[in-house]
Write an enzyme that holds these catalytic residues in place. Structure first.
Site, PDB file in Angstrom:
ATOM      1  N   ASP A 112       7.522  -2.604  -0.326  1.00 49.71           N
ATOM      2  CA  ASP A 112       8.300  -3.560   0.467  1.00 49.71           C
ATOM      3  C   ASP A 112       8.003  -5.017   0.112  1.00 49.71           C
ATOM      4  O   ASP A 112       8.919  -5.833   0.043  1.00 49.71           O
ATOM      5  CB  ASP A 112       8.068  -3.331   1.971  1.00 49.71           C
ATOM      6  CG  ASP A 112       8.721  -2.044   2.457  1.00 49.71           C
ATOM      7  OD1 ASP A 112       9.524  -1.468   1.695  1.00 49.71           O
ATOM      8  OD2 ASP A 112       8.427  -1.614   3.589  1.00 49.71           O
ATOM      9  N   ASP A 156       0.253  -0.837   5.289  1.00 47.17           N
ATOM     10  CA  ASP A 156       1.673  -0.860   4.942  1.00 47.17           C
ATOM     11  C   ASP A 156       1.890  -2.272   4.392  1.00 47.17           C
ATOM     12  O   ASP A 156       1.357  -3.238   4.951  1.00 47.17           O
ATOM     13  CB  ASP A 156       2.520  -0.653   6.207  1.00 47.17           C
ATOM     14  CG  ASP A 156       4.003  -0.555   5.885  1.00 47.17           C
ATOM     15  OD1 ASP A 156       4.567   0.536   6.049  1.00 47.17           O
ATOM     16  OD2 ASP A 156       4.602  -1.573   5.481  1.00 47.17           O
ATOM     17  N   SER A 157       2.629  -2.407   3.325  1.00 40.05           N
ATOM     18  CA  SER A 157       2.701  -3.728   2.680  1.00 40.05           C
ATOM     19  C   SER A 157       3.414  -4.767   3.544  1.00 40.05           C
ATOM     20  O   SER A 157       3.395  -5.952   3.231  1.00 40.05           O
ATOM     21  CB  SER A 157       3.346  -3.647   1.299  1.00 40.05           C
ATOM     22  OG  SER A 157       4.730  -3.527   1.393  1.00 40.05           O
ATOM     23  N   THR A 198       3.208   3.750   0.588  1.00 40.55           N
ATOM     24  CA  THR A 198       3.634   5.157   0.573  1.00 40.55           C
ATOM     25  C   THR A 198       2.908   5.988  -0.475  1.00 40.55           C
ATOM     26  O   THR A 198       2.588   7.148  -0.243  1.00 40.55           O
ATOM     27  CB  THR A 198       5.156   5.212   0.281  1.00 40.55           C
ATOM     28  OG1 THR A 198       5.819   4.441   1.274  1.00 40.55           O
ATOM     29  CG2 THR A 198       5.680   6.616   0.321  1.00 40.55           C
TER      30      THR A 198
HETATM   31  N1  ASP Z   1       6.603   0.586   3.929  1.00 41.71           N
HETATM   32  C1  ASP Z   1       5.964   0.932   2.665  1.00 41.71           C
HETATM   33  C2  ASP Z   1       5.177  -0.266   2.201  1.00 41.71           C
HETATM   34  O1  ASP Z   1       5.716  -1.168   1.633  1.00 41.71           O
HETATM   35  C3  ASP Z   1       6.989   1.337   1.669  1.00 41.71           C
HETATM   36  C4  ASP Z   1       6.435   1.702   0.313  1.00 41.71           C
HETATM   37  O2  ASP Z   1       5.261   1.851   0.079  1.00 41.71           O
HETATM   38  O3  ASP Z   1       7.239   1.903  -0.579  1.00 41.71           O
HETATM   39  O4  ASP Z   1       3.986  -0.309   2.408  1.00 41.71           O
END
Ligand code: ASP
Length: 348
Positions: free
Chosen positions: A93, A60-61, A16
């Site tokens: 995540d 995205d993680s 994010t």
């Molecule tokens: N879905 C995102 C991720 O982990 C959430 C974040 O970055 O906080 O890549």
């Protein structure tokens, strides 16, 4: 005494923090991280030199893999001599998994590797990204008598610096997304950035002369098995019979308790005899496994289940992956697992 400003490398993997809203589709998408200084002009004010490198395809993680951990480790290894510290941006995540893994992969680390990210994108009016990023940079550049304050893999989030391999993500909504329930904070950011000096990790006397070693080999043959009331023999047997399986993180109840039914212990015992390493980790957010405290864990102790003590699941998985390629005997493996290698569990 003045010293030259620190030189840091900012490694952007995705998440994010580096996303902006596409006004046509309204969806979040990654922006070109080379332009980070335009997005956060405050970065011009920090008292250090910051260079950036980004994954060609930010992720995205949820898509994080051991291959990508190796990519991060390679970036750090190949530039280790050129920078005083590293700030790694990933999605929140799976950040605790990634940061725990890197803490094992980077052996004899003497420079700061600080993970951070954010709950809201950098462009959002109420973003937590700026504070997280700017303070993570300050943490990575902090020195005392010309020596880095932090010489380990840490995670900075919402005014707190944590030992990375002690963390877990606890909220998908709060800015305070992480906790390290079994270990104090390494530092807190208020009006001052205050370090908890007595717990910052330092290499032991006999490790001091060693150069950084990067352990790229992380076993893939691992699984997490979370117990729940009513879990059946078929389920447990199937999981433990996965072809090629070498290591299991067994998430148990409370102080490391599990069903006392004979089929359960038999399943575990058969797996252990077949060479599979099983580590007992509690499902509780805080506290420790104490095998033998209750009858419901004494059997596991007897058959050779390893105690994960107060390690997190994320860190136990990383430690299993890291230790398995060494091909230790059952006893050696247990000894190595049950003692802290990177500060990931407490000395008793
Ligand atoms: N879905 C995102 C991720 O982990 C959430 C974040 O970055 O906080 O890549």
């Amino acid at each position: 005494m003045s010293h030259s400003p620190s030189k840091l490398l900012l490694i952007y993997t995705g998440g994010t923090i580096g996303m902006i809203k596409d006004y046509e589709t309204n969806a979040l998408k990654a922006f070109d991280f080379e332009n980070i200084k335009e997005r956060i002009p405050e970065l011009q004010l920090v008292d250090c030199q910051v260079e950036t490198i980004s994954f060609e395809q930010p992720i995205d993680s949820s898509d994080m893999t051991p291959d990508l951990w190796r990519r991060i480790a390679e970036i750090i290894e190949s530039r280790y001599a050129d920078y005083d510290g590293f700030v790694v941006l990933t999605g929140t995540d799976t950040m605790s998994y990634t940061a725990s893994a890197l803490s094992f992969m980077l052996e004899y680390l003497r420079k700061p590797v600080i993970f951070t990210g954010s709950q809201l994108p950098i462009g959002d009016l109420r973003t937590d990204a700026k504070e997280n990023l700017i303070t993570a940079i300050q943490v990575a550049s902090a020195q005392e008598d010309g020596v880095a304050k932090v010489q380990e893999v840490a995670l900075y989030f919402e005014y707190k610096l944590y030992r990375a391999n002690r963390t877990t993500k606890v909220s998908s909504e709060q800015f305070e997304a992480f906790e390290s329930p079994n270990f104090p904070h390494l530092a807190e950011s208020g009006v001052h950035l205050t370090f908890n000096d007595s717990i910052l990790r330092r290499l032991k006397a006999d490790e001091k002369g060693k150069e950084l070693v990067v352990r790229m080999e992380m076993s893939s043959d691992v699984v997490i098995l979370k117990l729940f009331p009513g879990i059946t023999e078929t389920t447990v047997r199937h999981v433990l019979s996965i072809p090629g399986l070498k290591g299991v993180v067994l998430e148990t109840y409370g102080a490391g308790n599990a069903p006392t039914a004979s089929w359960f212990l038999e399943c575990l015992s058969d797996a252990i005899k077949a060479g599979i390493r099983i580590v007992n980790v509690t499902q509780c957010v805080s506290g420790s496994v104490l095998q033998g405290l209750y009858a419901a864990s004494a059997g596991m102790k007897q058959i050779g289940v390893i105690s994960g003590r107060d390690i997190t699941t994320e860190s136990a998985l990383a430690k299993l992956r890291y230790l398995l390629p060494f091909d230790f005997s059952r006893e050696e493996f247990k000894t190595h697992f049950e003692r802290p290698l990177r500060g990931e569990l407490s000395e008793f």
